[in-house]
Write a protein that holds these residues in place. Sequence first.
Motif, PDB file in Angstrom:
ATOM      1  N   UNK A  62      59.747 -26.082  -4.190  1.00  0.00           N
ATOM      2  CA  UNK A  62      59.843 -25.561  -2.828  1.00  0.00           C
ATOM      3  C   UNK A  62      60.634 -24.255  -2.785  1.00  0.00           C
ATOM      4  N   UNK A  63      60.021 -23.177  -2.310  1.00  0.00           N
ATOM      5  CA  UNK A  63      60.779 -21.925  -2.156  1.00  0.00           C
ATOM      6  C   UNK A  63      61.623 -21.942  -0.883  1.00  0.00           C
ATOM      7  N   UNK A  64      61.378 -22.931  -0.042  1.00  0.00           N
ATOM      8  CA  UNK A  64      62.171 -23.096   1.182  1.00  0.00           C
ATOM      9  C   UNK A  64      63.272 -24.108   0.867  1.00  0.00           C
ATOM     10  N   UNK A  65      64.518 -23.749   1.193  1.00  0.00           N
ATOM     11  CA  UNK A  65      65.643 -24.636   0.882  1.00  0.00           C
ATOM     12  C   UNK A  65      65.971 -25.459   2.124  1.00  0.00           C
ATOM     13  N   UNK A  66      65.829 -26.771   2.010  1.00  0.00           N
ATOM     14  CA  UNK A  66      66.173 -27.628   3.147  1.00  0.00           C
ATOM     15  C   UNK A  66      67.256 -28.634   2.786  1.00  0.00           C
ATOM     16  N   UNK A  67      67.660 -28.667   1.516  1.00  0.00           N
ATOM     17  CA  UNK A  67      68.767 -29.528   1.096  1.00  0.00           C
ATOM     18  C   UNK A  67      69.294 -29.023  -0.246  1.00  0.00           C
ATOM     19  N   UNK A  68      70.506 -29.486  -0.588  1.00  0.00           N
ATOM     20  CA  UNK A  68      71.093 -29.194  -1.896  1.00  0.00           C
ATOM     21  C   UNK A  68      71.229 -27.704  -2.201  1.00  0.00           C
ATOM     22  N   UNK A  69      71.536 -26.908  -1.193  1.00  0.00           N
ATOM     23  CA  UNK A  69      71.826 -25.492  -1.440  1.00  0.00           C
ATOM     24  C   UNK A  69      73.164 -25.390  -2.174  1.00  0.00           C
ATOM     25  N   UNK A  70      73.239 -24.462  -3.134  1.00  0.00           N
ATOM     26  CA  UNK A  70      74.502 -24.220  -3.830  1.00  0.00           C
ATOM     27  C   UNK A  70      75.397 -23.297  -3.035  1.00  0.00           C
ATOM     28  N   UNK A  85      74.620 -27.248   6.997  1.00  0.00           N
ATOM     29  CA  UNK A  85      74.283 -28.618   6.616  1.00  0.00           C
ATOM     30  C   UNK A  85      73.268 -28.724   5.485  1.00  0.00           C
ATOM     31  N   UNK A  86      72.693 -27.595   5.041  1.00  0.00           N
ATOM     32  CA  UNK A  86      71.795 -27.711   3.876  1.00  0.00           C
ATOM     33  C   UNK A  86      72.583 -27.607   2.572  1.00  0.00           C
ATOM     34  N   UNK A  87      73.902 -27.362   2.673  1.00  0.00           N
ATOM     35  CA  UNK A  87      74.712 -27.261   1.448  1.00  0.00           C
ATOM     36  C   UNK A  87      74.783 -28.605   0.731  1.00  0.00           C
ATOM     37  N   UNK A  88      74.714 -28.525  -0.596  1.00  0.00           N
ATOM     38  CA  UNK A  88      74.939 -29.721  -1.402  1.00  0.00           C
ATOM     39  C   UNK A  88      76.431 -30.054  -1.359  1.00  0.00           C
ATOM     40  N   UNK A  89      76.774 -31.277  -1.730  1.00  0.00           N
ATOM     41  CA  UNK A  89      78.181 -31.645  -1.886  1.00  0.00           C
ATOM     42  C   UNK A  89      78.785 -30.717  -2.933  1.00  0.00           C
TER      43      UNK A  89
END
Lengths: 184, 352
Positions: A62-70, A85-89
């Motif tokens: 997926x080129x679209x980031x909807x979760x686990x962004x660094x 809220x799309x940032x990963x822990x």
Amino acid sequence: MNTQRICCAGFGGQGTLSMGKILAYAGMLEGHEVSWCPSYGPEMRGGTANCHVIVSDEPIGSPVITRDANCVIAMNQPSLDKFVDILAKGGTLIANADLAALKEDRDDIQVLNVPANTMASQEFGSAKLANIILLGAVIQAISPVKVESVDDAFTHVFGGSKAKFIPDNKKAFEMGFAFAKNNK
Amino acid sequence: MAKVLMKGNEAVGKAAIEAGCRYFFGYPITPQSEVPEYLSSELPKVGGVFVQAESEVAAINMVYGAAGAGARVLTSSSSPGIALKQEGIGYISNAGLPAVIINMMRGGPGLGTIQPGQADYNMAVKGGSNGDYHDIVLAPASVQEAVNMVMEAFDLADYYGTPVIVLADGLIGQMMEPVEFNYVCKKELSPKTWALTGKGDGEKHMVENLVIEASECEAWNQKHFEKYAKIEANEQAWEEYLMDDAEYAFVSYGTSSRIVRTAISYLRDAGYKVGMIRPKTLWPFPVKAFDKWDKNIKKYLDVEMSMGQMVQDVAYACNDKNKIEFYGRTGGIVPAVDEIVEFGKKVMGGDK
């Protein structure tokens, strides 16, 4: 490095798309898989603009980031609110502190507040290079690509008649990098 | 040649030039306007011709003319613009002429939205014009694949004498990825001895469309279908992703397959044995992929940015409509990875 997912967001005109393009270019020059995916739609003019950049050693899904962004780089408040809220822990929020601030205390993410507009205005007389200051901060904070690769990317992105912009861009980049290093 | 970072729309324009295309007729529409923009500046540099026609209808008929004259010719548009071109596409198909048509799909129906969609599957694959015909339909999932498929499309069009549709979407048009232009033609192409190049002292050539005697028209159709049978036998293309041990298979193409690919990594981490069959040709539909894997597969998970236009083809390919579960978003919405993960868990739940 495995996969770095980075979201650059702000108002149209703040240079979020260019910031992402330089990052993607640098990743490509290092031989990684990269994608640069802009928001496009009826909201562009005068509204928010964002791009999602992925640098990876594997083919990119997926080129679209909807979760686990660094990393999320928020150049204004609406962008921060929309994308935090799309940032990963353990992910990193880089906020343009002149225009955006995290309203709650979070211990599950790293937060770096960079007064990029103020820094750019003091050095260059306008806030135009705030995006590149933030890019410098990103590279220092999460090292998705090497500093030298960003230098190379500048020469590719600012080719021909645009070469005159390279020195200021490099200076802005160094300012952001140094700020991130000194404010860990 | 080193890789360059290019927007999908500009990359497909360059791919056409690299493939020897020197004629473009089109009309701007978001989200593909960078295709004509790029070609308007680049085609004249290589001695080519760019015409912004007065309408999509005019543009496709200019394509018809150039194709009849033996040129490599391109048009591109996005969903409503492609809808306008359907009459011309039918005529070019019936005349058996080679042409390449790029559709950077957006949400529909009607004028719809400018954001990415995949709801033109039926229009492209089932034929949006009248009569019995097929066009080859290629479905790229990345900017590089869009480049390769545009270049291949010209070869397929010339080889079989048929329009080829490259069916991508607004996201692939707007995003940037590294590309290189190193596609090499694998087909032996004959000179276009049939082309309308001016009779002079030579033989008479004719591009026909009206076959008014019904028996002749039927024979004409049957000739087309002999060609289509060859294409179905030779040109089915697909990617198999993590299929070796898969008990479930996503079926998805283009941009939605990219989201599925990421969703699969989460589902695999959670222990699900799931892979993907990604059609690269939508017509001919890659039935052979299903023949190969069907005995291993408990369910197919069809994911599209439409309300399920591909489902019937998947049902036909696996010969069991009860084996298919569908999840789709439409009207310009790109599904999020988590939606696909949840859909996958719902279908495969407890059956790891």
